[in-house]
Design an enzyme around this catalytic site. Structure first.
Site, PDB file in Angstrom:
ATOM      1  N   GLU A   1       1.194 -10.379 -16.765  1.00  0.00           N
ATOM      2  CA  GLU A   1       0.910  -9.440 -15.661  1.00  0.00           C
ATOM      3  C   GLU A   1       0.299  -8.129 -16.162  1.00  0.00           C
ATOM      4  OE1 GLU A   1       4.125  -7.955 -13.246  1.00  0.00           O
ATOM      5  OE2 GLU A   1       5.521  -8.034 -14.896  1.00  0.00           O
TER       6      GLU A   1
ATOM      7  N   HIS B   1       8.604 -33.098 -23.459  1.00  0.00           N
ATOM      8  CA  HIS B   1       8.294 -34.007 -22.326  1.00  0.00           C
ATOM      9  C   HIS B   1       6.888 -33.787 -21.785  1.00  0.00           C
ATOM     10  CE1 HIS B   1      12.382 -35.462 -22.355  1.00  0.00           C
ATOM     11  NE2 HIS B   1      12.784 -34.206 -22.457  1.00  0.00           N
TER      12      HIS B   1
ATOM     13  N   ARG C   1       1.843   1.603  -5.950  1.00  0.00           N
ATOM     14  CA  ARG C   1       2.099   0.609  -4.894  1.00  0.00           C
ATOM     15  C   ARG C   1       0.850  -0.165  -4.521  1.00  0.00           C
ATOM     16  NH1 ARG C   1       6.826   1.920  -2.027  1.00  0.00           N
ATOM     17  NH2 ARG C   1       6.072   0.730  -0.278  1.00  0.00           N
TER      18      ARG C   1
ATOM     19  N   GLU D   1      10.648 -14.699 -18.195  1.00  0.00           N
ATOM     20  CA  GLU D   1      10.453 -13.251 -18.066  1.00  0.00           C
ATOM     21  C   GLU D   1       9.458 -12.748 -19.105  1.00  0.00           C
ATOM     22  OE1 GLU D   1      10.970 -11.110 -15.944  1.00  0.00           O
ATOM     23  OE2 GLU D   1      10.918  -9.190 -16.973  1.00  0.00           O
TER      24      GLU D   1
ATOM     25  N   TRP E   1      -3.670  -1.957  -1.328  1.00  0.00           N
ATOM     26  CA  TRP E   1      -3.610  -3.221  -2.077  1.00  0.00           C
ATOM     27  C   TRP E   1      -4.105  -4.253  -1.081  1.00  0.00           C
ATOM     28  CZ3 TRP E   1      -0.353  -7.748  -1.788  1.00  0.00           C
ATOM     29  CH2 TRP E   1      -0.505  -8.611  -2.865  1.00  0.00           C
TER      30      TRP E   1
ATOM     31  N   LYS F   1       5.937 -10.874 -18.156  1.00  0.00           N
ATOM     32  CA  LYS F   1       5.583  -9.544 -18.690  1.00  0.00           C
ATOM     33  C   LYS F   1       4.208  -9.576 -19.333  1.00  0.00           C
ATOM     34  CE  LYS F   1       7.847  -7.331 -16.975  1.00  0.00           C
ATOM     35  NZ  LYS F   1       8.704  -8.059 -16.126  1.00  0.00           N
TER      36      LYS F   1
ATOM     37  N   ASN G   1       0.383  -0.102   6.438  1.00  0.00           N
ATOM     38  CA  ASN G   1       0.869  -0.947   5.344  1.00  0.00           C
ATOM     39  C   ASN G   1       1.525  -2.148   6.002  1.00  0.00           C
ATOM     40  OD1 ASN G   1       1.874  -2.048   3.053  1.00  0.00           O
ATOM     41  ND2 ASN G   1       3.632  -0.667   2.950  1.00  0.00           N
ATOM     42  N   GLY G   2       1.077  -3.354   5.637  1.00  0.00           N
ATOM     43  CA  GLY G   2       1.654  -4.555   6.245  1.00  0.00           C
ATOM     44  C   GLY G   2       0.538  -5.496   6.678  1.00  0.00           C
TER      45      GLY G   2
ATOM     46  N   CYS H   1       0.850  -1.202   0.000  1.00  0.00           N
ATOM     47  CA  CYS H   1       0.000   0.000   0.000  1.00  0.00           C
ATOM     48  C   CYS H   1       0.882   1.247   0.000  1.00  0.00           C
ATOM     49  CB  CYS H   1      -0.857   0.021   1.250  1.00  0.00           C
ATOM     50  SG  CYS H   1      -1.754  -1.506   1.511  1.00  0.00           S
TER      51      CYS H   1
ATOM     52  N   LYS I   1       3.475  -2.552  -7.073  1.00  0.00           N
ATOM     53  CA  LYS I   1       4.860  -2.488  -7.529  1.00  0.00           C
ATOM     54  C   LYS I   1       5.819  -3.205  -6.587  1.00  0.00           C
ATOM     55  CE  LYS I   1       8.411  -1.350  -9.934  1.00  0.00           C
ATOM     56  NZ  LYS I   1       8.675  -2.128 -11.180  1.00  0.00           N
TER      57      LYS I   1
HETATM   58  C1  AGP Z   1       7.981  -7.813 -12.296  1.00  0.00           C
HETATM   59  O1  AGP Z   1       7.457  -7.362 -13.534  1.00  0.00           O
HETATM   60  C2  AGP Z   1       6.946  -7.928 -11.227  1.00  0.00           C
HETATM   61  N1  AGP Z   1       6.261  -6.715 -11.041  1.00  0.00           N
HETATM   62  C3  AGP Z   1       7.412  -8.581  -9.948  1.00  0.00           C
HETATM   63  O2  AGP Z   1       7.607  -9.940 -10.275  1.00  0.00           O
HETATM   64  C4  AGP Z   1       8.728  -8.069  -9.296  1.00  0.00           C
HETATM   65  O3  AGP Z   1       9.826  -8.353 -10.124  1.00  0.00           O
HETATM   66  C5  AGP Z   1       8.916  -8.831  -7.965  1.00  0.00           C
HETATM   67  O4  AGP Z   1       7.832  -8.518  -7.118  1.00  0.00           O
HETATM   68  C6  AGP Z   1      10.232  -8.497  -7.274  1.00  0.00           C
HETATM   69  O5  AGP Z   1      10.257  -7.139  -6.928  1.00  0.00           O
HETATM   70  P1  AGP Z   1      11.645  -6.514  -6.389  1.00  0.00           P
HETATM   71  O6  AGP Z   1      12.644  -6.618  -7.520  1.00  0.00           O
HETATM   72  O7  AGP Z   1      11.311  -5.100  -6.046  1.00  0.00           O
HETATM   73  O8  AGP Z   1      12.074  -7.324  -5.199  1.00  0.00           O
END
Ligand code: AGP
Length: 606
Positions: free
Chosen positions: A486, A502, A27, A479, A73, A483, A99-100, A2, A601
């Protein structure tokens, strides 16, 4: 995860709070709220993004110069007005943003309900204002210190009490909070992006610390309630780094920043003369690194994919065995470690709870803990014994792009550094560093001329996607899939090309396209066979390959050419088309590219 903002000062609080929420919206953004104290205490809440909250506030011209705000969030309780922060006690006089996760919230809620407290939300957070109310005897600072001894779990907290309206209370344990010290004003926030336009002078609270912030003063206490002195630090970033600068989305801006961000990642860190890397952040542990016999990389998401690339690099060029672990799993293992083990935490935000937990566990086992982190002053960067900052400025878009390429570059620098401490020759060191320093120009060349938007238009209606690669490019398959899924919500899966036969190849048909990362490298011929296997099952194939290699035009449905570089550095170039493909598909589908649904984020909750 958050976003939290608090303000106390000479100016009207509402504009500062709302602007801060907008800066922190990346966030978490499923609901938000504000509590502001002027002639009276007013609270406003809304479901959805900040613009919904602004509609609720409307023309309200609160004259309040103290307030707190939050963008959420959801962790406990769905996004709703009732669950939006701030949360208050029964009287409404105590307002809290958090937050937490409060892990003992359920038992506390039962205890407080038995004492007659009425709850209005499903959140864990709401136990905090009721607990404060229950213990309050006229000193909010002391009361909060007592409450912090009772609650368990992670928190970044800002508390306002109407009976003591000349102060805000701030407390942190596991969730970041920064205090911006301005002229007759103080801005508190989850990260510096909400503070920068007011001041660059900040205090980073450490876990267990609490601050009492007044109009022109502040006091900081440690977990034992001792008054402590905190250094005021200067933030290195500037405000325009958190604006879109004419790009439609932060993600596109950050993709196009990569020639520059990559340069910033290795600037001043290359010694061509000695064919090695100069990593100032590792100076104090350089001798200890000579004795390292094993490396464990701990990370999440995109950073974990970086780790997988690093594994190939470090084993092939530094001769050190490496294992790469998901932090969320590693923290529950009982890893075999000793003082010749180095654990490397990779994290753009430096606040990812799983990664932080992973390194806390190993520190008391005597391993050397290093960080590759972008956010200066972040929790992970402060928890490690030493480390290397990315120096690429804030990455705002939820989908990580420039951080991925920067982390690969820093892993390459680390590989050369460690390799040259061992068997890597001067010639090889120079060769890698030369190729690395040529990459920004090659990225620029690709960004200026590519066919990705056309390919994205052609495939944006697909319901599934396979991404495939081998060796250094296998992590890219993961990766590229991450991308795409998400931000476009299309199901996508990364595979090792050789693994498809396999079982997973059963998925392939005309409706299930595959993205092959198949540069002209040591495993190209193997990838070629895999492409044939997919084509013989009527699967469409988009192939990324090295410029000049025309052989795929006969078999792939679409071909993307990237400039040539060393095999170990190819992931830096090959990831750019994958980033752009995901970006354009999501944009064409009309989704919020920078703030995709369900995500945030930085995941500072477990
Ligand atoms: C990446 O596109 C994602 N948003 C997510 O997987 C991110 O890489 C992951 O949460 C790790 O974040 P950090 O690098 O800030 O630790």
């Amino acid at each position: 995860m958050c976003g939290i903002v608090g303000y106390i000062g000479k100016n009207k609080a509402m504009p500062v709070l709302l602007d801060g929420l907008r800066k922190l919206e990346y966030r978490g953004y499923d609901s938000s709220g504000v509590a502001i104290f002027g002639k009276t205490l007013q609270t406003f809440k809304a479901v959805g993004k900040i613009k919904e909250l602004e509609k609720v506030i409307g023309k309200n011209k609160s004259d309040g110069t103290i307030g707190i705000a939050h963008t959420r969030w959801a962790t406990h309780g769905k996004p709703s007005k009732a669950n939006a922060h701030p949360h208050s006690d029964c009287t409404g006089k105590i307002q809290v943003v958090h937050n937490g996760i409060i892990e003992n919230h359920a038992e506390l809620r039962e205890l407080l309900k038995k004492k007659g407290h009425k709850f209005h939300s499903q959140t864990d957070t709401e136990v905090i204002p009721h607990l404060i109310e229950d213990l309050y005897k006229g000193d909010i600072t002391q009361t909060l210190q007592e409450v912090l001894q009772i609650i368990k779990g992670a928190y970044g907290l800002v508390v306002f009490c109407q009976d003591e309206p000349e102060k805000l209370l701030v407390a942190r344990c596991g969730s970041p909070l920064v205090i911006g010290i301005g002229k007759h004003e103080t801005v508190i926030a989850s990260d510096v992006s909400a503070i920068l336009q007011h001041t660059k002078q900040v205090i980073y609270l450490e876990d267990g610390e609490m601050a009492e912030v007044g109009y022109d003063n502040f006091r900081v206490f440690d977990a034992k309630r001792n008054l402590i002195k905190k250094d005021i630090e200067s933030v290195l970033w500037n405000i325009e780094e958190i604006s879109k600068k004419g790009f439609e989305h932060f993600m596109l801006k950050e993709i196009f920043q990569q020639p520059e961000s990559l340069k910033n990642s290795f600037n001043g860190r290359i010694s061509f003369e000695n064919g090695t890397a100069k990593l100032g952040g590792l100076t104090e542990v350089a001798d200890r690194l000579r004795d390292v016999e094993r490396i464990i990389i701990v990370a999440c998401g995109t950073a974990w994919h970086d780790g997988l690339v690093g594994e190939y690099m470090l084993e092939e060029y530094a001769g050190i065995p490496v294992e790469v672990e998901w932090a969320s799993e590693f923290r529950y293992r009982n890893p075999i470690l000793n003082k010749r083990t180095a654990v490397i935490a990779i994290s753009q935000s430096g606040e990812t709870a799983d990664t932080l937990a992973g390194i806390k566990e190993v520190k008391n086992k005597g391993a050397l803990v290093l960080g590759i982190v972008n956010s200066v002053g972040s929790t992970i960067s402060r928890e490690t014994d030493a480390g290397v900052y990315n120096h690429i400025g804030p990455e705002i878009s939820v989908a990580s792009t420039k951080a991925f390429t920067s982390q690969v570059a820093i892993l390459a620098l680390l590989t050369v550094f460690l390799g040259r401490q061992r068997r890597m020759s001067l010639v090889m060191g120079k060769r890698i560093l030369k190729e690395l320093s040529d990459l920004p120009e090659k990225i620029d060349e690709f960004l200026k001329d590519n066919n990705i938007e056309r390919i994205a238009k052609k495939y944006h209606k697909a319901k599934n996607f396979a991404f495939l690669g081998r060796k250094y490019c296998q992590p890219l398959a993961n990766e590229g899939a991450l991308k795409l899924k998400e931000i476009s919500y299309i199901h996508a899966e990364g595979f090792a090309s050789g693994e498809m036969k396999h079982g997973s190849i059963a998925l392939i048909d005309k409706k299930f396209p595959s993205f092959f990362i198949a540069p002209k490298d040591s495993v190209y011929e193997k990838n070629l066979s895999n492409i044939e296997e997919i084509k013989s099952r009527s699967g469409d194939v988009i192939a990324i390959t090295t410029k000049g290699n025309k052989s795929l035009e006969k078999i792939a449905d679409d071909v993307i050419y990237i400039p040539k570089t060393l095999e170990m550095l190819t992931p830096i170039l090959a990831t750019i088309p994958l980033q752009l493909f995901a970006y354009h598909v999501a944009r064409i589908k009309g989704f919020d590219v920078d703030k995709p649904r369900n995500l945030a984020k930085s995941v500072t909750v477990e």
